[in-house]
Design a protein around this motif. Sequence first.
Motif, PDB file in Angstrom:
ATOM      1  N   ILE A  14       0.827  -1.206   0.000  1.00 35.72           N
ATOM      2  CA  ILE A  14       0.000   0.000   0.000  1.00 35.72           C
ATOM      3  C   ILE A  14       0.862   1.257   0.000  1.00 35.72           C
ATOM      4  O   ILE A  14       0.527   2.269  -0.626  1.00 35.72           O
ATOM      5  N   ARG A  15       2.033   1.191   0.643  1.00 33.20           N
ATOM      6  CA  ARG A  15       2.974   2.317   0.593  1.00 33.20           C
ATOM      7  C   ARG A  15       3.373   2.557  -0.873  1.00 33.20           C
ATOM      8  O   ARG A  15       3.397   3.676  -1.351  1.00 33.20           O
ATOM      9  N   TYR A  16       3.657   1.452  -1.571  1.00 35.05           N
ATOM     10  CA  TYR A  16       4.066   1.572  -2.975  1.00 35.05           C
ATOM     11  C   TYR A  16       2.963   2.233  -3.805  1.00 35.05           C
ATOM     12  O   TYR A  16       3.203   3.179  -4.564  1.00 35.05           O
ATOM     13  N   LEU A  17       1.750   1.727  -3.662  1.00 34.86           N
ATOM     14  CA  LEU A  17       0.659   2.266  -4.488  1.00 34.86           C
ATOM     15  C   LEU A  17       0.377   3.734  -4.161  1.00 34.86           C
ATOM     16  O   LEU A  17       0.113   4.536  -5.049  1.00 34.86           O
ATOM     17  N   GLU A  18       0.431   4.083  -2.893  1.00 36.11           N
ATOM     18  CA  GLU A  18       0.123   5.474  -2.541  1.00 36.11           C
ATOM     19  C   GLU A  18       1.225   6.422  -3.007  1.00 36.11           C
ATOM     20  O   GLU A  18       0.963   7.567  -3.339  1.00 36.11           O
ATOM     21  N   ASN A  19       2.461   5.923  -3.045  1.00 36.04           N
ATOM     22  CA  ASN A  19       3.569   6.769  -3.512  1.00 36.04           C
ATOM     23  C   ASN A  19       3.659   6.830  -5.030  1.00 36.04           C
ATOM     24  O   ASN A  19       4.234   7.760  -5.582  1.00 36.04           O
ATOM     25  N   ASN A  20       3.150   5.811  -5.711  1.00 33.98           N
ATOM     26  CA  ASN A  20       3.388   5.716  -7.158  1.00 33.98           C
ATOM     27  C   ASN A  20       2.139   5.692  -8.026  1.00 33.98           C
ATOM     28  O   ASN A  20       2.237   5.593  -9.240  1.00 33.98           O
ATOM     29  N   SER A  21       0.971   5.699  -7.393  1.00 37.73           N
ATOM     30  CA  SER A  21      -0.245   5.668  -8.204  1.00 37.73           C
ATOM     31  C   SER A  21      -1.283   6.600  -7.602  1.00 37.73           C
ATOM     32  O   SER A  21      -0.988   7.360  -6.682  1.00 37.73           O
ATOM     33  N   ARG A  22      -2.488   6.538  -8.107  1.00 33.58           N
ATOM     34  CA  ARG A  22      -3.553   7.436  -7.633  1.00 33.58           C
ATOM     35  C   ARG A  22      -4.352   6.866  -6.467  1.00 33.58           C
ATOM     36  O   ARG A  22      -5.307   7.491  -6.006  1.00 33.58           O
ATOM     37  N   VAL A  23      -3.992   5.677  -6.030  1.00 35.03           N
ATOM     38  CA  VAL A  23      -4.717   5.041  -4.920  1.00 35.03           C
ATOM     39  C   VAL A  23      -4.460   5.798  -3.612  1.00 35.03           C
ATOM     40  O   VAL A  23      -3.315   6.121  -3.307  1.00 35.03           O
ATOM     41  N   ARG A  24      -5.527   6.119  -2.876  1.00 37.99           N
ATOM     42  CA  ARG A  24      -5.377   6.824  -1.593  1.00 37.99           C
ATOM     43  C   ARG A  24      -6.284   6.210  -0.541  1.00 37.99           C
ATOM     44  O   ARG A  24      -7.470   5.987  -0.776  1.00 37.99           O
ATOM     45  N   TYR A  25      -5.726   5.992   0.617  1.00 34.36           N
ATOM     46  CA  TYR A  25      -6.483   5.403   1.727  1.00 34.36           C
ATOM     47  C   TYR A  25      -6.385   6.246   2.987  1.00 34.36           C
ATOM     48  O   TYR A  25      -5.458   7.034   3.145  1.00 34.36           O
ATOM     49  N   ALA A  26      -7.347   6.041   3.876  1.00 30.24           N
ATOM     50  CA  ALA A  26      -7.284   6.619   5.223  1.00 30.24           C
ATOM     51  C   ALA A  26      -7.537   5.484   6.206  1.00 30.24           C
ATOM     52  O   ALA A  26      -8.200   4.501   5.871  1.00 30.24           O
TER      53      ALA A  26
END
Length: 566
Positions: free
Chosen positions: A101-113
């Motif tokens: 999830i760190r990878y996706l949030e740093n490299n894509s448009r995926v955002r979580y809370a």
Amino acid sequence: SSINQSNYDVVIVGSGAGAMASSIVAADHGLSVLVVEKSAHYGGTSALSGGGIWIPNNDHFKAKGGEDSYQLAFDYLKASTENTVSEPRLHAYLTQAPEMIRYLENNSRVRYAVAEKYPDYYPHLEGALPGGRTLDPEIFDTKCMGSEVDNQLKASASTLLMGKIAWTARDAHKAMARERGWRFLLLKLMLRYKLDFSQRRKTKRDRRAALGSSLVASLRQSMTDRNIPLWLNTDFTDIVLNNEKVSGIEVVREGEKQIINSALGVIFASGGFEQNQKLREKYLPEPSNVKWSATPPGHNTGAALEAGIRAGAKTDIMDWCWWSPTVNVPKEDKARGIFAERAFPGAIVVDGLGKRFVNEAAPYLEFGDAMYRNNAATGGKSLPAWVIFDANFRFNYAMGPFMPAQIQPDSRLPKGWLNTLYWKAENLNDLAKQIQIDPEGLSQTVERINRFAKTGVDEDFGRGGNVFDRYYGDTNVKPNPCIAPVAKGPFYAMRIEAGDIGTKGGLLTNEHAQVLSDTNTPIAGLYAIGNCSASVMGRSYPGAGATLGPAMTFGYIAANHIAKGR
Ligand code: FAD
């Protein structure tokens, strides 16, 4: 031959969240990737889901001062999976999930809370946390997607406020638990939707995507950013084997057979077999009905599973689903999960004898399992089961497709629902007769629960006795936020089925997501993630997001493994 052939490094079957996540990671390694989806829309069950992911030891929780550790989570998973899952796989999940999830949030448009208050599902087990492991998608504005958003499978009405307005799981919980400010929150969400004039002129569809819809849209746009091709209407039918290595797949694309060669690997991400009645009857407990599933009709029919078995793959947990009680709403194409409402005070669930058989607030997997167990114990009396509630409940809380009567009174419910979806009577005796359950049993059960409502202690099933139960309780109700009397007429009954949100068993994989053969060796070039693989969670459901979290994490693992082996 005259058969059309194409070549990619990696071919991914299915277009749920796991498939898309792995396509992004593979592309970032410089590999050429193709995603094939059999239906006319991408996203699968993932697109209609809550989009929650269960990620122990995640950065979001820690950033807010939360405390979690690898060891705590490992102890918890060890206990919940009861030694049915190999330690290397558990280890892979627990180390790679936060990285994924760190990878996706740093490299894509995926955002979580982080959903800080969403407790793990088994608070009694060692290593459980009262919140912080479930991540909830942020709202994603789909405007940047242009018309591509129309190719996405639409969110189910059940996950939208009033069947059309996007809201996060955190907001939905606030409203359902009637926390301070819940009315204002609803008003704000409705106004924002109404005042989005440019979008309202065009469509009912909310421009803002939430939950699984947000997750899938943000992943899809991240694929577009990378020019990763996604073929719709492309049905995987079999794998191509070459010297015991998977070298590609056969598909039927827009009615025509094609071969897609995979230089490095095929990733099965095509969901379970819950939409295949024959396979349900072959593997799942009886009775079993495709209509009880909350997943999109016709999508997940087990093609990858069957192809894997033909190629000599091993399977596991085939008799199990991600169980959830569901309700069939007339004119809707799939059942709706009853995830939370059972726990609200003033509703009880009974079998044909009029008896409770489980803590209504139990997690949905355990609830579904209990329906089957009780059905066996009573000689067939709890499929279906019945949720019973009174006028007070009806006024205050949602149930299935009902909004609370203070917002949506009975007079504003669709005409065809009475006596097909729900039954209504001035007293419990008449209600029991209408739905043909034992009136005497029901009256005794209600007397008992009404006593428990006063003492606050459910002597039979311990409802409201732990932090998970109380997550969906009503803080305004005392002494037990999950129990209120069933006392004020009219009384209501709704029929519930032993449904599912996907099957849980499938191809057995190792810690790299490689499919294993009968001899426990990887089938070269073949990976499986999500519900077409046997779950890393075994027969358990340790927390909200325990299906999508692993689908995406093992997608990340598979893509990295393929790139490393190149
Ligand atoms: P899917 O997302 O279903 O994707 C599989 C895709 O493969 C489909 O699009 C299908 O059409 C395609 N496919 C199938 N066969 C073929 C073929 N032969 N060729 C090509 N393509 C094929 N889980 C969570 O973790 N968190 C949640 O918050 C959550 N909420 C949920 C809420 C609801 C209402 C429901 C119904 C489920 C929820 N779940 C949740 C469960 C979760 O959605 C599923 O377990 C998950 O989406 C499965 O992912 P998947 O990638 O395995 O399958």
